[in-house]
Design an enzyme around this catalytic site. Structure first.
Site, PDB file in Angstrom:
ATOM      1  N   ARG A 124     -10.050   9.647 -26.475  1.00 37.58           N
ATOM      2  CA  ARG A 124     -11.269   8.889 -26.811  1.00 37.58           C
ATOM      3  C   ARG A 124     -11.038   7.379 -26.797  1.00 37.58           C
ATOM      4  O   ARG A 124     -12.012   6.618 -26.815  1.00 37.58           O
ATOM      5  CB  ARG A 124     -11.809   9.320 -28.175  1.00 37.58           C
ATOM      6  CG  ARG A 124     -12.449  10.715 -28.141  1.00 37.58           C
ATOM      7  CD  ARG A 124     -13.186  11.040 -29.432  1.00 37.58           C
ATOM      8  NE  ARG A 124     -14.000  12.240 -29.315  1.00 37.58           N
ATOM      9  CZ  ARG A 124     -13.628  13.454 -29.753  1.00 37.58           C
ATOM     10  NH1 ARG A 124     -12.457  13.624 -30.334  1.00 37.58           N
ATOM     11  NH2 ARG A 124     -14.433  14.494 -29.597  1.00 37.58           N
ATOM     12  N   GLY A 129      -0.369  18.170 -31.551  1.00 32.32           N
ATOM     13  CA  GLY A 129      -0.006  16.853 -32.065  1.00 32.32           C
ATOM     14  C   GLY A 129      -0.356  16.730 -33.545  1.00 32.32           C
ATOM     15  O   GLY A 129      -1.364  17.272 -34.009  1.00 32.32           O
ATOM     16  N   HIS A 188       0.040  14.148 -24.944  1.00 29.49           N
ATOM     17  CA  HIS A 188       0.013  15.525 -24.416  1.00 29.49           C
ATOM     18  C   HIS A 188       1.316  15.842 -23.685  1.00 29.49           C
ATOM     19  O   HIS A 188       1.877  16.925 -23.827  1.00 29.49           O
ATOM     20  CB  HIS A 188      -1.146  15.704 -23.423  1.00 29.49           C
ATOM     21  CG  HIS A 188      -2.515  15.560 -24.011  1.00 29.49           C
ATOM     22  ND1 HIS A 188      -3.332  14.501 -23.719  1.00 29.49           N
ATOM     23  CD2 HIS A 188      -3.214  16.348 -24.858  1.00 29.49           C
ATOM     24  CE1 HIS A 188      -4.479  14.644 -24.360  1.00 29.49           C
ATOM     25  NE2 HIS A 188      -4.436  15.749 -25.060  1.00 29.49           N
TER      26      HIS A 188
END
Ligand code: PAF
Length: 276
Positions: A183, A143, A34
């Site tokens: 995740r 992304g 990010h």
């Protein structure tokens, strides 16, 4: 960094920002991937807006919406020095009672992630269209790890004549190759080790392609066999597809998107690479 929690606050702050405005939509629990998008937005624009919103409409009923990792304090500290406005709406702000308009992209959403996660891209396309309308950026950054999502968002922007540029940036990886993802935090140490199998399968596909392999079925079979050697892994799909239409290829006669979704325990991971 200023924060806006409502659409009205975001619009008011947007009015004060110097252009061009770069925008990074996220679901939070930020990682270096990010931050690389935020850095690029910072380098290419006068102002940077980041949103954190765990979007309920892109999760299926049996998916991880409730348990999706959240750590707002940490996220804010990571963004503080690089972001002008952080948009933090809650679900009723984005989907007030009576909300009933959806953005659906036909065709490319039928395959891969779309086939495994019905309704997922309807939720993504709708929330991203809403965020673009609220933030009104000149450029938006995503992304390439979510390659199909990127293709869907580019299609929305082109089909609906939205006046902004969508920019896809390379996947950031851990030292052992695992693609960075919020995740990954679900994985226990043994699963974390097993999760490198996605990268290893993609690397194997790249090597085979480099050695001249043009038969997509053989590549898919090789990737599948490699993942199946990992006892912790269960394959959802393995694909060698056209990067624009996402249709499966028979012969690799153009750049191809090698992608896969694999369950490691109860965590579903995705990854991809372009085979030149
Ligand atoms: O990639 C994500 O984090 C999400 O799908 C996005 C683009 C922020 C939409 O909720």
């Amino acid at each position: 960094m200023k924060t806006a929690r409502t659409v009205a606050e975001m619009r008011a702050l947007r009015g004060q920002l110097a252009g061009p405005v770069g925008f990074v939509p996220t679901m939070g629990f930020l990682h270096q991937g990010h931050l690389s998008l935020v850095d690029r937005a910072r380098a290419e624009n006068a102002s940077v807006v980041v949103s954190i919103f765990v979007n309920p409409t892109q999760f299926g009923p049996r998916e991880d919406y409730q348990t999706y990792p959240r750590d707002l304090q940490r996220d804010m500290a990571m963004l503080e020095s690089s972001t002008d406005v952080l948009f933090l709406p809650d679900a009723p702000e984005m989907y007030p009672p009576g909300f009933n308009t959806w953005v659906e992209v036909a065709g490319i959403t039928d395959r891969l992630e779309g086939a495994s996660r019905p309704g997922h891209f309807r939720g993504v396309a709708t929330v991203v269209a809403k965020l673009f309308n609220i933030v009104q950026p000149h450029r938006a950054y995503f992304g390439q790890k979510d390659a199909q999502q990127l293709a869907v968002i580019k299609k929305v922007v082109s089909d609906l004549n939205m006046p902004l540029e969508v920019i896809g940036l390379p996947t950031l990886r851990e030292p052992d190759g695992l693609a960075m993802s919020s995740r990954n935090t679900y994985l226990n140490p043994e699963q974390r080790r097993a999760a490198t199998v996605l990268y290893r399968a993609l690397e194997m596909a790249r090597q085979s392609r480099r050695s001249g392999e043009r038969d997509a079925s053989r590549l898919r079979a090789g990737m599948l066999a490699l993942v199946q050697q990992e006892p912790q892994a269960r394959v959802d799909y393995v694909s060698i597809a056209d990067p624009n239409t996402l249709e499966e290829l028979e012969e690799i006669d153009r750049p191809a998107l090698a992608s896969m979704a694999v369950w490691i325990g109860t965590t579903r991971l995705i990854d991809n690479t372009v085979l030149e």
